[in-house]
Write a protein that holds these residues in place. Structure first.
Motif, PDB file in Angstrom:
ATOM      1  N   LEU A 154       0.858  -1.330   0.072  1.00 17.24           N
ATOM      2  CA  LEU A 154       0.002  -0.031   0.067  1.00 17.24           C
ATOM      3  C   LEU A 154       0.765   1.172  -0.052  1.00 17.24           C
ATOM      4  CD1 LEU A 154      -2.963  -1.132   2.516  1.00 17.24           C
ATOM      5  CD2 LEU A 154      -2.883  -1.181  -0.015  1.00 17.24           C
ATOM      6  N   ASN A 155       2.078   1.222   0.322  1.00 19.27           N
ATOM      7  CA  ASN A 155       2.868   2.289   0.054  1.00 19.27           C
ATOM      8  C   ASN A 155       3.178   3.035  -1.301  1.00 19.27           C
ATOM      9  OD1 ASN A 155       3.362   2.345   2.834  1.00 19.27           O
ATOM     10  ND2 ASN A 155       4.946   0.879   2.559  1.00 19.27           N
ATOM     11  N   HIS A 156       2.980   2.024  -2.471  1.00 20.61           N
ATOM     12  CA  HIS A 156       3.023   2.296  -3.744  1.00 20.61           C
ATOM     13  C   HIS A 156       1.818   2.734  -4.094  1.00 20.61           C
ATOM     14  CE1 HIS A 156       7.078   0.513  -3.432  1.00 20.61           C
ATOM     15  NE2 HIS A 156       6.741  -0.699  -3.269  1.00 20.61           N
ATOM     16  N   GLY A 157       0.816   2.670  -3.540  1.00 23.05           N
ATOM     17  CA  GLY A 157      -0.624   3.196  -4.260  1.00 23.05           C
ATOM     18  C   GLY A 157      -1.642   2.059  -3.705  1.00 23.05           C
ATOM     19  N   ASP A 158      -2.833   2.876  -3.652  1.00 23.15           N
ATOM     20  CA  ASP A 158      -3.937   1.987  -3.268  1.00 23.15           C
ATOM     21  C   ASP A 158      -4.251   0.822  -4.204  1.00 23.15           C
ATOM     22  OD1 ASP A 158      -6.399   1.169  -1.579  1.00 23.15           O
ATOM     23  OD2 ASP A 158      -7.433   2.578  -2.623  1.00 23.15           O
ATOM     24  N   CYS A 159      -4.549  -0.431  -3.922  1.00 23.08           N
ATOM     25  CA  CYS A 159      -4.902  -1.583  -4.893  1.00 23.08           C
ATOM     26  C   CYS A 159      -6.468  -1.545  -5.434  1.00 23.08           C
ATOM     27  CB  CYS A 159      -4.579  -2.818  -4.191  1.00 23.08           C
ATOM     28  SG  CYS A 159      -5.549  -3.243  -2.812  1.00 23.08           S
ATOM     29  N   GLY A 160      -7.268  -0.744  -4.679  1.00 24.33           N
ATOM     30  CA  GLY A 160      -8.534  -0.893  -4.947  1.00 24.33           C
ATOM     31  C   GLY A 160      -9.556  -1.982  -4.240  1.00 24.33           C
ATOM     32  N   CYS A 161      -8.905  -2.799  -3.378  1.00 24.14           N
ATOM     33  CA  CYS A 161      -9.629  -3.642  -2.658  1.00 24.14           C
ATOM     34  C   CYS A 161     -10.540  -3.096  -1.528  1.00 24.14           C
ATOM     35  CB  CYS A 161      -8.710  -4.762  -1.951  1.00 24.14           C
ATOM     36  SG  CYS A 161      -7.757  -5.616  -3.149  1.00 24.14           S
TER      37      CYS A 161
END
Length: 180
Positions: A154-161
């Motif tokens: 999650l440090n690289h961006g939101d995954c959408g889950c």
């Protein structure tokens, strides 16, 4: 500056003779070592490169006050995001030493004892390095960790889950809302 003999490279020994000649005056010292040389090895992290120890020795009349700072680089896998990380660390130390047989009470638990004219501080440096480590290895205070659904960092961006966690005690109420 205290002179380090080739024999003392792997053992951090401070010759107190110079401090005895300058009672109450700080005599500086510096050592460079590695984690392997002082057995500062741990299964969860490592100290990479050189470990630098700078400090001073002061003869107090009854003994010696040895204080200073340890600088090192700690490498580890973050407990939250599982990425390899490295952090610069600085650890302070301040210990009292007394020569055995100097006529003072040797039962004092707050004092370290030594024989001869040299104080070996390698064990103390090892203990400070290992005991000053935090319980958790975290890359930074804002680390968001891994998504519990898909495992994305999650440090690289939101995954959408959808990571909404419903209190199990209220799950029955949730079922009522779905039925309507």
């Amino acid at each position: 500056m205290a002179i380090i003999n080739e024999v003392d490279i792997y053992m951090m020994k401070i010759n107190v003779t110079e401090a005895n000649e300058k009672l109450g005056i700080a005599v500086p010292f510096e050592f460079v070592t590695t984690a392997g040389e002082i057995s500062a090895v741990h299964e969860d992290y490592s100290f990479d490169g050189d470990i630098t120890v700078r400090g001073e020795c002061v003869a107090t009349g009854r003994g010696y006050r040895i204080s200073g700072r340890i600088s090192c680089t700690k490498s580890f896998v973050c407990d939250r995001c599982l990425e390899q990380s490295a952090v610069q660390q600085v650890h302070d130390f301040d210990e009292a030493y007394q020569k055995r047989g100097s006529g003072y009470n040797e039962d004092n638990q707050d004092v370290n004892y030594f024989d001869g004219d040299q104080v070996d501080i390698s064990q103390m440096i090892r203990d400070v390095l290992l005991s000053d480590q935090p319980l958790n290895n975290i890359c930074n205070a804002d680390c968001r960790g891994l998504c519990p659904k898909c495992g994305a960092n999650l440090n690289h961006g939101d995954c959408g889950c959808d990571r909404t966690v419903i209190d199990p005690r209220l799950a029955a109420l949730q079922q009522l809302l779905i039925k309507k």
